[in-house]
Write a protein that holds these residues in place. Structure first.
Motif, PDB file in Angstrom:
ATOM      1  N   GLU A 212     -16.095 -16.889   1.029  1.00  0.00           N
ATOM      2  CA  GLU A 212     -16.704 -16.684  -0.257  1.00  0.00           C
ATOM      3  C   GLU A 212     -16.198 -15.166  -0.233  1.00  0.00           C
ATOM      4  N   GLY A 213     -15.670 -14.716  -1.432  1.00  0.00           N
ATOM      5  CA  GLY A 213     -15.526 -13.245  -1.458  1.00  0.00           C
ATOM      6  C   GLY A 213     -14.556 -13.104  -2.748  1.00  0.00           C
ATOM      7  N   THR A 214     -14.160 -11.648  -2.651  1.00  0.00           N
ATOM      8  CA  THR A 214     -13.177 -11.523  -3.684  1.00  0.00           C
ATOM      9  C   THR A 214     -11.687 -11.889  -3.360  1.00  0.00           C
ATOM     10  N   GLN A 215     -10.688 -11.560  -4.362  1.00  0.00           N
ATOM     11  CA  GLN A 215      -9.352 -12.082  -3.957  1.00  0.00           C
ATOM     12  C   GLN A 215      -8.915 -11.133  -2.836  1.00  0.00           C
ATOM     13  N   ASP A 216      -9.048  -9.862  -2.922  1.00  0.00           N
ATOM     14  CA  ASP A 216      -8.736  -8.820  -1.990  1.00  0.00           C
ATOM     15  C   ASP A 216      -9.083  -9.122  -0.537  1.00  0.00           C
ATOM     16  N   GLU A 217     -10.590  -9.353  -0.607  1.00  0.00           N
ATOM     17  CA  GLU A 217     -11.177 -10.010   0.528  1.00  0.00           C
ATOM     18  C   GLU A 217     -10.652 -11.183   1.260  1.00  0.00           C
ATOM     19  N   ALA A 218     -10.117 -12.163   0.504  1.00  0.00           N
ATOM     20  CA  ALA A 218      -9.444 -13.209   1.052  1.00  0.00           C
ATOM     21  C   ALA A 218      -8.251 -12.806   1.484  1.00  0.00           C
ATOM     22  N   ARG A 219      -7.548 -12.007   0.842  1.00  0.00           N
ATOM     23  CA  ARG A 219      -6.068 -11.872   1.294  1.00  0.00           C
ATOM     24  C   ARG A 219      -6.225 -10.898   2.630  1.00  0.00           C
ATOM     25  N   ALA A 220      -7.274  -9.920   2.745  1.00  0.00           N
ATOM     26  CA  ALA A 220      -7.404  -9.527   4.022  1.00  0.00           C
ATOM     27  C   ALA A 220      -7.809 -10.300   5.417  1.00  0.00           C
ATOM     28  N   THR A 221      -7.857 -11.654   5.129  1.00  0.00           N
ATOM     29  CA  THR A 221      -8.067 -12.646   6.226  1.00  0.00           C
ATOM     30  C   THR A 221      -6.519 -12.803   6.865  1.00  0.00           C
ATOM     31  N   LEU A 222      -5.610 -12.515   6.103  1.00  0.00           N
ATOM     32  CA  LEU A 222      -4.096 -12.495   6.720  1.00  0.00           C
ATOM     33  C   LEU A 222      -3.557 -11.284   7.111  1.00  0.00           C
ATOM     34  N   PRO A 223      -2.904 -11.116   8.346  1.00  0.00           N
ATOM     35  CA  PRO A 223      -2.209  -9.842   8.535  1.00  0.00           C
ATOM     36  C   PRO A 223      -1.348  -9.408   7.599  1.00  0.00           C
ATOM     37  N   VAL A 224      -1.302  -8.057   7.269  1.00  0.00           N
ATOM     38  CA  VAL A 224      -0.532  -7.347   6.465  1.00  0.00           C
ATOM     39  C   VAL A 224       1.030  -7.607   6.841  1.00  0.00           C
ATOM     40  N   GLN A 225       2.100  -8.000   5.886  1.00  0.00           N
ATOM     41  CA  GLN A 225       3.438  -8.168   6.058  1.00  0.00           C
ATOM     42  C   GLN A 225       4.096  -7.236   5.483  1.00  0.00           C
ATOM     43  N   LEU A 226       5.225  -6.580   6.029  1.00  0.00           N
ATOM     44  CA  LEU A 226       5.978  -5.593   5.545  1.00  0.00           C
ATOM     45  C   LEU A 226       7.242  -5.921   5.679  1.00  0.00           C
ATOM     46  N   VAL A 227       8.249  -5.535   4.715  1.00  0.00           N
ATOM     47  CA  VAL A 227       9.645  -5.537   4.690  1.00  0.00           C
ATOM     48  C   VAL A 227      10.272  -4.088   5.013  1.00  0.00           C
ATOM     49  N   LEU A 228      11.027  -3.936   5.927  1.00  0.00           N
ATOM     50  CA  LEU A 228      11.493  -2.745   6.398  1.00  0.00           C
ATOM     51  C   LEU A 228      12.937  -2.659   6.430  1.00  0.00           C
ATOM     52  N   SER A 229      13.447  -1.772   6.026  1.00  0.00           N
ATOM     53  CA  SER A 229      15.131  -1.506   6.456  1.00  0.00           C
ATOM     54  C   SER A 229      15.209  -0.075   7.451  1.00  0.00           C
ATOM     55  N   ALA A 230      15.646  -0.407   8.411  1.00  0.00           N
ATOM     56  CA  ALA A 230      15.339   0.478   9.472  1.00  0.00           C
ATOM     57  C   ALA A 230      16.747   0.647  10.363  1.00  0.00           C
ATOM     58  N   ARG A 231      16.947   1.672  11.082  1.00  0.00           N
ATOM     59  CA  ARG A 231      18.194   1.884  12.092  1.00  0.00           C
ATOM     60  C   ARG A 231      17.881   0.998  13.434  1.00  0.00           C
ATOM     61  N   ALA A 232      16.351   1.266  13.760  1.00  0.00           N
ATOM     62  CA  ALA A 232      15.904   0.692  15.104  1.00  0.00           C
ATOM     63  C   ALA A 232      14.976  -0.339  14.698  1.00  0.00           C
ATOM     64  N   SER A 233      14.399  -1.217  15.926  1.00  0.00           N
ATOM     65  CA  SER A 233      13.505  -1.848  15.813  1.00  0.00           C
ATOM     66  C   SER A 233      12.039  -1.335  15.630  1.00  0.00           C
ATOM     67  N   PRO A 234      11.128  -1.669  14.568  1.00  0.00           N
ATOM     68  CA  PRO A 234      10.137  -1.291  14.511  1.00  0.00           C
ATOM     69  C   PRO A 234       8.846  -1.693  15.452  1.00  0.00           C
ATOM     70  N   ASP A 283       8.296  -1.892   2.087  1.00  0.00           N
ATOM     71  CA  ASP A 283       7.719  -2.522   0.997  1.00  0.00           C
ATOM     72  C   ASP A 283       6.779  -3.630   1.710  1.00  0.00           C
ATOM     73  N   GLN A 284       5.348  -3.453   1.002  1.00  0.00           N
ATOM     74  CA  GLN A 284       4.194  -4.488   1.420  1.00  0.00           C
ATOM     75  C   GLN A 284       4.422  -5.741   0.745  1.00  0.00           C
ATOM     76  N   ARG A 285       4.281  -6.828   1.511  1.00  0.00           N
ATOM     77  CA  ARG A 285       4.372  -8.181   0.657  1.00  0.00           C
ATOM     78  C   ARG A 285       2.823  -8.776   0.866  1.00  0.00           C
ATOM     79  N   GLN A 286       2.457  -8.889  -0.341  1.00  0.00           N
ATOM     80  CA  GLN A 286       1.112  -9.163  -0.593  1.00  0.00           C
ATOM     81  C   GLN A 286       0.956 -10.678  -0.443  1.00  0.00           C
ATOM     82  N   PRO A 287       0.237 -11.221   0.235  1.00  0.00           N
ATOM     83  CA  PRO A 287      -0.024 -12.818   0.494  1.00  0.00           C
ATOM     84  C   PRO A 287      -0.672 -13.403  -0.643  1.00  0.00           C
ATOM     85  N   SER A 288       0.058 -14.382  -1.216  1.00  0.00           N
ATOM     86  CA  SER A 288      -0.498 -15.056  -2.217  1.00  0.00           C
ATOM     87  C   SER A 288      -1.974 -15.834  -1.863  1.00  0.00           C
ATOM     88  N   LEU A 289      -2.578 -16.275  -3.081  1.00  0.00           N
ATOM     89  CA  LEU A 289      -3.793 -17.063  -2.773  1.00  0.00           C
ATOM     90  C   LEU A 289      -3.467 -18.414  -2.088  1.00  0.00           C
TER      91      LEU A 289
END
Length: 303
Positions: A212-234, A283-289
């Motif tokens: 039970e909570g807000t949408q932001d609190e619900a999304r915070a239950t999943l790890p943050v996902q990012l999309v990077l373009s980089a020369r080396a592994s992050p 880029d940060q990828r926001q998890p959907s509900l």
């Protein structure tokens, strides 16, 4: 004052527990999503709020009192299973439901006329329900739920069977009711509607409250996902728990990166700057509900 409160509510049917120690509250002006898959206990819970069923344990407060017919003037309800008297005209149907909720006939007729105009049905006010199209009849059913301008509006799978135009109309009425001060509770298993409308939400699985909570609190239950373009592994950067390469563009690699729970993408970006870690995309990828729902409810129901 809370418009609705459930405390430790339990409902059993024989050996089956349909609702298990359920507690939550909804305040005026709030759109509260009551979300769960088929058989999660949503309809059973709402029927107890409406005094159609009685709980086996716990307590329910509706507009400050126990559930019962005394609340009819302040309640609006749109059931999943639609049902109207086919021989009655559109306006007479709305007036009839208004009278059931304690409205004077003249007031119900005046408000019904306003609703029919708003729903594009003014020309069909005197048409019998069985002569209306399915979509038009659904609008009349919606009008019966809101004719009394309820303080608590309960919608059980309200989008079921609606075409996109009428879905938009219903969403607009939900927003309108909340802005007018009503507490709105709607159950659904379609996350897109909840994503557009809900101030807060509750996930129900097998009769139990899972979140039970807000949408932001619900999304915070999943790890943050990012999309990077980089020369080396992050992968070696602090806060990164997983990084896998999804493609290349010359000397640049495309990486899908998962951060540890609670990690801040801004901290990772600052770390890259300080270490001279070359980036061309961040880029940060926001998890959907929907993603969150599968994570919370799917995991629980799989156990």
């Amino acid at each position: 004052m809370e418009a609705l409160r459930l405390d430790g509510v339990v409902k059993r049917f024989g050996d089956f527990t349909a609702v298990d120690d359920l507690s939550f509250a909804v305040v005026p002006g709030e759109v509260f999503g009551f979300l769960g898959g088929n058989g999660a206990g949503k309809t059973t819970s709402l029927r107890m709020v409406l005094d159609i069923l009685r709980p086996d344990a716990g307590s329910i407060s509706v507009l400050g009192r126990a559930p019962g017919r005394a609340h009819s003037a302040g309640l609006g309800f749109l059931p999943e299973e639609r049902g109207l008297y086919k021989s009655m005209t559109a306006i007479d149907t709305i007036v009839y439901f208004g009278r059931l909720k304690g409205m004077p006939a003249a007031a119900a007729r005046a408000e019904g006329s306003v609703l029919l105009e708003r729903f594009g049905l003014a020309a069909s006010a005197k048409t019998p329900v069985d002569k209306l199209s399915k979509g038009m009849a659904q609008k009349v059913q919606l009008a019966t739920a809101v004719v009394n301008r309820p303080r608590l509006l309960i919608l059980d799978e309200p989008f079921s069977g609606l075409d996109p135009v009428n879905q938009g109309l219903l969403e607009g009425e939900i927003v309108r009711a909340a802005k007018d001060g009503a507490a709105v509770v709607f159950s659904t298993h379609v996350m897109q509607h909840a994503e557009r409308l809900c101030d807060r939400l509750l996930f129900l699985g097998r009769g139990k409250k899972l979140f039970e909570g807000t949408q932001d609190e619900a999304r915070a239950t999943l790890p943050v996902q990012l999309v990077l373009s980089a020369r080396a592994s992050p992968a070696a950067l602090a806060g990164v728990v997983d990084a896998h390469q999804t493609g290349t563009d010359g000397d640049w690699g495309e990486w899908a990166v998962r951060l540890a729970p609670g990690a801040d993408p801004a901290d990772l970006l600052e770390q890259c700057t300080e270490r001279g870690f070359a980036l061309r995309r961040f880029d940060q990828r926001q998890p959907s509900l929907h993603d969150v729902f599968l994570h919370i409810v799917g995991g629980a129901e799989g156990r």
